[in-house]
Enzyme design. Structure first.
Site, PDB file in Angstrom:
ATOM      1  N   ASP A 105       0.981  -1.268   0.065  1.00  0.00           N
ATOM      2  CA  ASP A 105       0.045  -0.061  -0.025  1.00  0.00           C
ATOM      3  C   ASP A 105       0.956   1.253  -0.072  1.00  0.00           C
ATOM      4  O   ASP A 105       1.769   1.285   0.715  1.00  0.00           O
ATOM      5  CB  ASP A 105      -1.003   0.017   1.443  1.00  0.00           C
ATOM      6  CG  ASP A 105      -2.087  -1.066   1.116  1.00  0.00           C
ATOM      7  OD1 ASP A 105      -2.455  -1.560  -0.017  1.00  0.00           O
ATOM      8  OD2 ASP A 105      -2.301  -1.521   2.145  1.00  0.00           O
ATOM      9  N   ARG A 278     -10.176  -0.222   5.691  1.00  0.00           N
ATOM     10  CA  ARG A 278      -9.028  -0.356   5.932  1.00  0.00           C
ATOM     11  C   ARG A 278      -8.319   1.272   6.458  1.00  0.00           C
ATOM     12  O   ARG A 278      -8.923   1.989   5.870  1.00  0.00           O
ATOM     13  CB  ARG A 278      -8.074  -0.565   4.743  1.00  0.00           C
ATOM     14  CG  ARG A 278      -6.511  -0.636   4.749  1.00  0.00           C
ATOM     15  CD  ARG A 278      -6.047  -0.833   3.324  1.00  0.00           C
ATOM     16  NE  ARG A 278      -5.567   0.460   2.813  1.00  0.00           N
ATOM     17  CZ  ARG A 278      -5.230   0.620   1.644  1.00  0.00           C
ATOM     18  NH1 ARG A 278      -5.288  -0.440   0.636  1.00  0.00           N
ATOM     19  NH2 ARG A 278      -4.645   1.701   1.134  1.00  0.00           N
TER      20      ARG A 278
HETATM   21  C1  SIN Z   1      -6.196  -3.868  -0.436  1.00  0.00           C
HETATM   22  O1  SIN Z   1      -4.968  -3.946  -0.835  1.00  0.00           O
HETATM   23  O2  SIN Z   1      -6.134  -3.050   0.228  1.00  0.00           O
HETATM   24  C2  SIN Z   1      -7.231  -4.674  -0.545  1.00  0.00           C
HETATM   25  C3  SIN Z   1      -6.724  -6.191   0.002  1.00  0.00           C
HETATM   26  C4  SIN Z   1      -8.265  -6.907  -0.122  1.00  0.00           C
HETATM   27  O3  SIN Z   1      -9.261  -6.676  -0.476  1.00  0.00           O
HETATM   28  O4  SIN Z   1      -8.062  -8.251   0.483  1.00  0.00           O
END
Ligand code: SIN
Length: 287
Positions: A105, A278
């Protein structure tokens, strides 16, 4: 009492004995932090958190990112990036295609994210009850350690170009995304980061390249650079470095964006619903 159970893969552990909706004392928080650094990915099952509690627990780790795509954040919570296939009143409630390629990320920022705290609200299942929409995590330390000594020497001191645009515009089963606004473009210029990155807390070396955003090796245009990058990217996600997480609603999982990269498996579609949220921790300049 807080305990940790290893997943049996190269990385990952379940932490038991913590209710994240309650106040976490400093000693317990320190233990969680140490376990996270040791196992690279840690998760807690059966958590019941409000958005405000998710944000408050995340803040214990430090400053939070406000995602460049505000349209994908939970209304009223710019810190909560929503990853979901759900559409309400004709509008997606979050990012529908986040994480569908290997990435770390915000690796495309000058200061990439330190880590992400991911909460599973709704998880799709097939007819037999098997969870769908797993996430794969690959250990960047295991990948670095397994490199031949000659390759480690070659990449020492080399940097790679990380490009948000590469990830944003890549082919999504023929689908095209609407162009970034000039403001979004200005916030995400290409950046260069060390390929052999050092973790700021543990000092461990990590192989910091990924298929999603790593565009090329800086200063190595042409086939040699491309071949080296391809080899590194292929190596970085070999099965022996990977933990596959099967989600349950109520899972709260932390990954470290220097120690691991990750990939979401898109093996479900509406009416099967997936809803995850997140927070993303601000990091420090890679070295
Ligand atoms: C993400 O890369 O933040 C998403 C990961 C996911 O949806 O499992």
């Amino acid at each position: 009492m807080i305990t940790a159970r290893r997943t049996g893969a190269a990385l990952g552990a379940e932490i038991q004995g913590v209710d994240l909706s309650k106040d976490i004392d400093d000693a317990t928080f320190r233990q969680i932090l140490d376990l996270w650094h040791e196992h690279e990915v840690v998760f807690f099952r059966d958590q019941k958190l409000t958005p405000a509690q998710h944000v408050a627990f995340s803040r214990r780790f430090g400053e939070l990112e406000l995602h460049v795509r505000k349209d994908c954040c939970r209304p009223g919570y710019h810190e909560l990036f929503v990853v979901s296939n759900i559409v309400e009143d004709g509008k997606p409630i979050g990012s529908q295609d986040a994480g569908l390629f290997w990435h770390s990320d915000l690796c495309y920022l000058k200061i990439p994210s330190r880590g992400s705290l991911f909460y599973a609200l709704e998880v799709p299942h097939d007819d037999s009850g098997k969870p769908l929409g797993d996430t794969l995590f690959a250990s960047a330390t295991a990948a670095y350690d397994a490199l031949p000594a000659a390759t480690r020497q070659t990449i020492a001191g080399l940097k790679a170009v990380q490009s948000y645009k590469k990830g944003y515009y890549r082919d999504r089963n023929g689908g095209r995304r609407k162009p970034l606004t000039p403001e979004q473009e200005a916030k995400t210029p290409d950046v260069e980061h060390p390929i052999a990155r050092t973790h700021p807390v543990t000092g461990k070396k990590c192989l910091f390249v990924n298929e999603g955003y790593t565009a090329r090796i800086a200063g190595m245009p042409g086939p040699d650079g491309d071949a080296l990058l391809n080899d590194l990217i292929t190596h970085s996600t070999k099965p022996e470095f990977v933990y596959r997480h099967s989600w349950r609603a109520g899972d709260f999982l932390l990954w470290d964006n220097c120690l691991v990269q990750h990939l979401a498996i898109h093996d479900y579609k509406l009416p099967l619903r997936r809803h995850m949220e997140r927070t993303t921790l601000t990091g420090t300049a890679p070295f």
